[in-house]
Design an enzyme around this catalytic site. Structure first.
Site, PDB file in Angstrom:
ATOM      1  N   LYS A 113       0.870  -1.189   0.000  1.00 59.88           N
ATOM      2  CA  LYS A 113       0.000   0.000   0.000  1.00 59.88           C
ATOM      3  C   LYS A 113       0.900   1.231   0.000  1.00 59.88           C
ATOM      4  O   LYS A 113       1.682   1.430   0.934  1.00 59.88           O
ATOM      5  CB  LYS A 113      -0.912   0.003   1.225  1.00 59.88           C
ATOM      6  CG  LYS A 113      -1.763   1.262   1.368  1.00 59.88           C
ATOM      7  CD  LYS A 113      -2.579   1.235   2.635  1.00 59.88           C
ATOM      8  CE  LYS A 113      -1.762   1.414   3.880  1.00 59.88           C
ATOM      9  NZ  LYS A 113      -1.195   2.790   4.016  1.00 59.88           N
ATOM     10  N   PRO A 170       9.465  -5.489   3.440  1.00 63.83           N
ATOM     11  CA  PRO A 170      10.172  -5.215   4.697  1.00 63.83           C
ATOM     12  C   PRO A 170       9.204  -4.920   5.833  1.00 63.83           C
ATOM     13  O   PRO A 170       8.065  -4.489   5.617  1.00 63.83           O
ATOM     14  CB  PRO A 170      11.014  -3.974   4.375  1.00 63.83           C
ATOM     15  CG  PRO A 170      11.042  -3.874   2.895  1.00 63.83           C
ATOM     16  CD  PRO A 170       9.798  -4.510   2.391  1.00 63.83           C
ATOM     17  N   ALA A 227       7.849  -2.959   9.202  1.00 65.80           N
ATOM     18  CA  ALA A 227       7.804  -1.574   9.722  1.00 65.80           C
ATOM     19  C   ALA A 227       8.347  -0.594   8.691  1.00 65.80           C
ATOM     20  O   ALA A 227       9.204   0.225   8.983  1.00 65.80           O
ATOM     21  CB  ALA A 227       8.597  -1.472  11.030  1.00 65.80           C
ATOM     22  N   SER A 228       7.799  -0.681   7.467  1.00 67.70           N
ATOM     23  CA  SER A 228       8.399   0.060   6.355  1.00 67.70           C
ATOM     24  C   SER A 228       7.463   1.043   5.670  1.00 67.70           C
ATOM     25  O   SER A 228       7.788   1.582   4.625  1.00 67.70           O
ATOM     26  CB  SER A 228       8.943  -0.929   5.321  1.00 67.70           C
ATOM     27  OG  SER A 228       7.897  -1.742   4.798  1.00 67.70           O
ATOM     28  N   GLY A 229       6.258   1.270   6.219  1.00 70.17           N
ATOM     29  CA  GLY A 229       5.383   2.305   5.685  1.00 70.17           C
ATOM     30  C   GLY A 229       4.617   1.948   4.433  1.00 70.17           C
ATOM     31  O   GLY A 229       4.044   2.823   3.782  1.00 70.17           O
ATOM     32  N   ILE A 230       4.575   0.656   4.078  1.00 72.74           N
ATOM     33  CA  ILE A 230       3.829   0.244   2.884  1.00 72.74           C
ATOM     34  C   ILE A 230       2.758  -0.796   3.224  1.00 72.74           C
ATOM     35  O   ILE A 230       2.350  -1.584   2.372  1.00 72.74           O
ATOM     36  CB  ILE A 230       4.761  -0.266   1.758  1.00 72.74           C
ATOM     37  CG1 ILE A 230       5.809  -1.244   2.289  1.00 72.74           C
ATOM     38  CG2 ILE A 230       5.440   0.912   1.067  1.00 72.74           C
ATOM     39  CD1 ILE A 230       6.721  -1.808   1.208  1.00 72.74           C
ATOM     40  N   GLY A 239       2.425  -3.548   5.004  1.00 73.93           N
ATOM     41  CA  GLY A 239       2.590  -4.988   4.887  1.00 73.93           C
ATOM     42  C   GLY A 239       1.726  -5.791   5.834  1.00 73.93           C
ATOM     43  O   GLY A 239       0.960  -6.662   5.432  1.00 73.93           O
ATOM     44  N   SER A 265      -0.897  -4.871   7.639  1.00 71.97           N
ATOM     45  CA  SER A 265      -2.329  -4.621   7.414  1.00 71.97           C
ATOM     46  C   SER A 265      -2.809  -5.303   6.142  1.00 71.97           C
ATOM     47  O   SER A 265      -3.911  -5.856   6.099  1.00 71.97           O
ATOM     48  CB  SER A 265      -2.584  -3.118   7.345  1.00 71.97           C
ATOM     49  OG  SER A 265      -2.288  -2.485   8.567  1.00 71.97           O
ATOM     50  N   SER A 266      -1.989  -5.261   5.098  1.00 72.93           N
ATOM     51  CA  SER A 266      -2.370  -5.912   3.851  1.00 72.93           C
ATOM     52  C   SER A 266      -2.435  -7.423   4.029  1.00 72.93           C
ATOM     53  O   SER A 266      -3.327  -8.084   3.484  1.00 72.93           O
ATOM     54  CB  SER A 266      -1.375  -5.538   2.747  1.00 72.93           C
ATOM     55  OG  SER A 266      -1.847  -5.929   1.478  1.00 72.93           O
ATOM     56  N   ASP A 324      -5.564   0.968   9.204  1.00 71.87           N
ATOM     57  CA  ASP A 324      -5.246   0.737   7.794  1.00 71.87           C
ATOM     58  C   ASP A 324      -6.037  -0.402   7.171  1.00 71.87           C
ATOM     59  O   ASP A 324      -6.036  -0.557   5.949  1.00 71.87           O
ATOM     60  CB  ASP A 324      -3.749   0.415   7.636  1.00 71.87           C
ATOM     61  CG  ASP A 324      -2.893   1.656   7.504  1.00 71.87           C
ATOM     62  OD1 ASP A 324      -3.458   2.766   7.508  1.00 71.87           O
ATOM     63  OD2 ASP A 324      -1.669   1.517   7.395  1.00 71.87           O
TER      64      ASP A 324
END
Length: 300
Positions: free
Chosen positions: A18, A104, A106-109, A111, A113-114, A146
């Site tokens: 995301k 990765p 804790a990388s802000g994309i 992961g 949550s998706s 999220d």
């Protein structure tokens, strides 16, 4: 982008990255949740989830980032499974869930949550619960802010405008596929710490979106926007600025950090340019996470 297929009774899904193309922090509620406005897109690259009926529950994590993933009840995938089971104990038979962790930590994309959104969608199908998206989002929101947008990303993969704490979602009716490169130097950032480092929480909202008909239209709009978490993240991970500089050297049309970081993204004119830029970064930093991909498009 969502990819859902069944082999026998095994359900396999893509849990897409995301990407917060823009993220404005506009306030904070009394309960501590921050109010956001964000333009979100979903990549064609992400983690993978496989769910299979079994005699007893089992959760396994594989993939390049498996070592950093908890496998106990703190994992959002397990929490998603247990939240559904608590509501439908008679239908929720045991399952084996295999998570291939390609994003990765804790990388802000998005992961985690998706991954949880993919688990909710897959279990809803496997257990024949017939829950609609509104019901799934209600359960998802109880697990994390999220989750609703990731559930919509899992269902359609279409870009979204997200407001509130991330639960007020509006699909973007026209949006081109963006050739992008995602890169992370191995830095993991704690989202709560990034929000604590914010110097201001009442920033202006997103500009009114145009008709996103071309990549250049999108980039022109994004240049008017911000990621209000970027400056806060820089105080915790100063090397982020160098990553954006590398993207610029590689010919990016637009660069920014996604979410609370530390993954950054760059938009390119076409997939060939994105692939070339990814090779440029990998040659200089072979141990970084770097992937060329594209976002899901939307067409009226």
């Amino acid at each position: 982008m969502s990819a859902l297929s069944a082999r026998g009774e095994t359900i396999s899904l893509l849990a897409p990255a995301k990407i917060n193309l823009a993220l404005h922090v506009t306030g904070r509620r009394d309960d501590g949740y921050h109010l956001l406005e964000s333009l979100v897109a979903f990549a064609g690259f992400g983690d993978r989830i496989e769910i299979t009926p079994a005699v007893q529950d089992r959760f396994t994590v594989t993939g390049p980032f498996a070592r950093a993933v908890p496998t106990d009840a703190t994992n959002l995938v397990i929490r998603a499974r247990d939240a559904l089971r608590a509501r439908f104990p008679a239908k929720a038979r045991p399952v084996v869930i295999v998570l291939e962790k390609r994003l990765p930590i804790a990388s802000g994309i998005g992961g985690g949550s998706s991954d949880a959104a993919a688990a909710l969608i897959g279990l809803n199908r496997l257990w024949a619960l017939d829950l609609d998206m509104e019901s799934l989002c209600e359960i998802g929101l109880s697990l994390g802010a999220d989750l609703p947008m990731c559930l919509h990303g899992q269902q359609s993969g279409l870009p979204l405008l997200a407001r509130g704490i991330g639960e007020a979602l509006h699909s973007v009716s026209r949006f081109p596929s963006l050739p992008i490169v995602l890169a992370n130097d191995g830095t993991g950032l704690s989202t709560p710490r990034v929000f604590q480092a914010l110097s201001r929480r009442d920033n202006p909202p997103l500009p009114s979106p145009p008709d996103f008909s071309t990549i250049e239209t999108v980039c022109a709009y994004l240049r008017q926007t911000r990621n209000d978490l970027y400056a806060a993240s820089l105080t915790l991970a100063p090397a982020l600025a160098g990553l954006l500089d590398l993207f610029a050297q590689a010919g990016a049309r637009f660069t920014q950090m996604s979410g609370s970081g530390a993954t950054c993204f760059a938009v390119f004119q076409d997939n060939a340019a994105a692939a070339q830029a990814a090779a440029f970064l990998k040659a200089r930093h072979p141990h970084w996470f770097v992937v060329a991909t594209e976002t899901r498009s939307a067409s009226e």
